[in-house]
Design a protein around this motif. Sequence first.
Motif, PDB file in Angstrom:
ATOM      1  N   ASP A 100      11.585 -35.014  19.354  1.00  0.00           N
ATOM      2  CA  ASP A 100      12.275 -34.125  20.288  1.00  0.00           C
ATOM      3  C   ASP A 100      13.276 -34.893  21.139  1.00  0.00           C
ATOM      4  O   ASP A 100      14.308 -34.337  21.534  1.00  0.00           O
ATOM      5  CB  ASP A 100      11.260 -33.419  21.180  1.00  0.00           C
ATOM      6  CG  ASP A 100      10.325 -32.519  20.389  1.00  0.00           C
ATOM      7  OD1 ASP A 100      10.827 -31.821  19.487  1.00  0.00           O
ATOM      8  OD2 ASP A 100       9.112 -32.538  20.645  1.00  0.00           O
ATOM      9  N   GLU A 104      17.126 -33.753  21.205  1.00  0.00           N
ATOM     10  CA  GLU A 104      17.509 -33.124  22.475  1.00  0.00           C
ATOM     11  C   GLU A 104      18.989 -32.761  22.563  1.00  0.00           C
ATOM     12  O   GLU A 104      19.332 -31.636  22.943  1.00  0.00           O
ATOM     13  CB  GLU A 104      17.110 -34.072  23.618  1.00  0.00           C
ATOM     14  CG  GLU A 104      17.162 -33.466  24.990  1.00  0.00           C
ATOM     15  CD  GLU A 104      16.665 -34.436  26.039  1.00  0.00           C
ATOM     16  OE1 GLU A 104      16.413 -33.993  27.167  1.00  0.00           O
ATOM     17  OE2 GLU A 104      16.543 -35.641  25.736  1.00  0.00           O
ATOM     18  N   ARG A 107      19.788 -29.614  20.400  1.00  0.00           N
ATOM     19  CA  ARG A 107      19.307 -28.364  20.996  1.00  0.00           C
ATOM     20  C   ARG A 107      20.160 -27.970  22.195  1.00  0.00           C
ATOM     21  O   ARG A 107      20.449 -26.788  22.401  1.00  0.00           O
ATOM     22  CB  ARG A 107      17.837 -28.514  21.384  1.00  0.00           C
ATOM     23  CG  ARG A 107      16.905 -28.695  20.183  1.00  0.00           C
ATOM     24  CD  ARG A 107      15.449 -28.572  20.576  1.00  0.00           C
ATOM     25  NE  ARG A 107      14.593 -28.547  19.389  1.00  0.00           N
ATOM     26  CZ  ARG A 107      13.737 -29.513  19.054  1.00  0.00           C
ATOM     27  NH1 ARG A 107      13.617 -30.578  19.822  1.00  0.00           N
ATOM     28  NH2 ARG A 107      13.014 -29.413  17.964  1.00  0.00           N
ATOM     29  N   ARG A 112      20.404 -26.132  16.744  1.00  0.00           N
ATOM     30  CA  ARG A 112      18.996 -26.242  16.378  1.00  0.00           C
ATOM     31  C   ARG A 112      18.778 -26.297  14.862  1.00  0.00           C
ATOM     32  O   ARG A 112      17.854 -26.953  14.389  1.00  0.00           O
ATOM     33  CB  ARG A 112      18.210 -25.068  16.963  1.00  0.00           C
ATOM     34  CG  ARG A 112      18.111 -25.110  18.482  1.00  0.00           C
ATOM     35  CD  ARG A 112      17.373 -23.895  19.043  1.00  0.00           C
ATOM     36  NE  ARG A 112      17.270 -23.982  20.492  1.00  0.00           N
ATOM     37  CZ  ARG A 112      16.265 -24.583  21.124  1.00  0.00           C
ATOM     38  NH1 ARG A 112      15.277 -25.114  20.421  1.00  0.00           N
ATOM     39  NH2 ARG A 112      16.233 -24.629  22.437  1.00  0.00           N
ATOM     40  N   VAL A 115      18.499 -29.767  13.365  1.00  0.00           N
ATOM     41  CA  VAL A 115      17.496 -30.709  13.866  1.00  0.00           C
ATOM     42  C   VAL A 115      16.686 -31.375  12.756  1.00  0.00           C
ATOM     43  O   VAL A 115      16.617 -32.608  12.701  1.00  0.00           O
ATOM     44  CB  VAL A 115      16.576 -30.022  14.893  1.00  0.00           C
ATOM     45  CG1 VAL A 115      15.344 -30.883  15.164  1.00  0.00           C
ATOM     46  CG2 VAL A 115      17.337 -29.765  16.183  1.00  0.00           C
TER      47      VAL A 115
END
Length: 225
Positions: A100, A104, A107, A112, A115
């Motif tokens: 994450d 980061e 996002r 997204r 990712v």
Amino acid sequence: MLELRTVTAGYDRRTPVVRDATLTVTAGEAVGLLGPSGCGKSTLARVAALLHRPDAGEVVLDGIRVHHYRHRAPRDRRTAVGVVFQQPRLSADPRLRLTDLIAEPLRATGRRSSVPGRVAELAETVGLTPDLLTRRPHEVSDGQLQRACVARALVLRPRWLICDEMTAMLDASTTAALVRAVEDYRTDTGAGLLAVGHDRTLLNRWCDRTVHWDTVTAPAAKTLA
């Protein structure tokens, strides 16, 4: 081109840390900024990364003068620059798993869907195994956390990289791996690099040219340093 033109900056206007600093990095070039601890290199690096507003002078990025810094900067300006700091534990949210942490910026910029693939790609690039990606900062070493921070800096494919003492806390093998990751990225993308440090040997080997702090700042700044 990344240009710092007679930049004066600090945290108190009465006693600037940096005075009249001028430095240029061209596209695809790696420039090392060499200087002793406490001289103001990190402050200048933060100005170059659009994280600290200078008190005077200007930053010109890709031919356009920068007017806004930090979150006030337009998204295309902010995402053009990737930054790696000296102390990964101060630049990483302790609540986030490494996966994450790397994701980061994706996002935050509404990407997204990118990712899973991008995190997996960069984890391999910087040498993070899948089991490490599930851990939080307190569960990994400084070197492993810095690998994640380098991946985070690269995740949005920036045109400019600022590495502020990136390897100062790392062992030789991790240093070599992260320098190689940055250089592979630059080779693939043509990104420019400003590498700040006090290790002349490393900067000379890593960068196309190395400039000393004394050559980029005004005499008054040398006295303050």
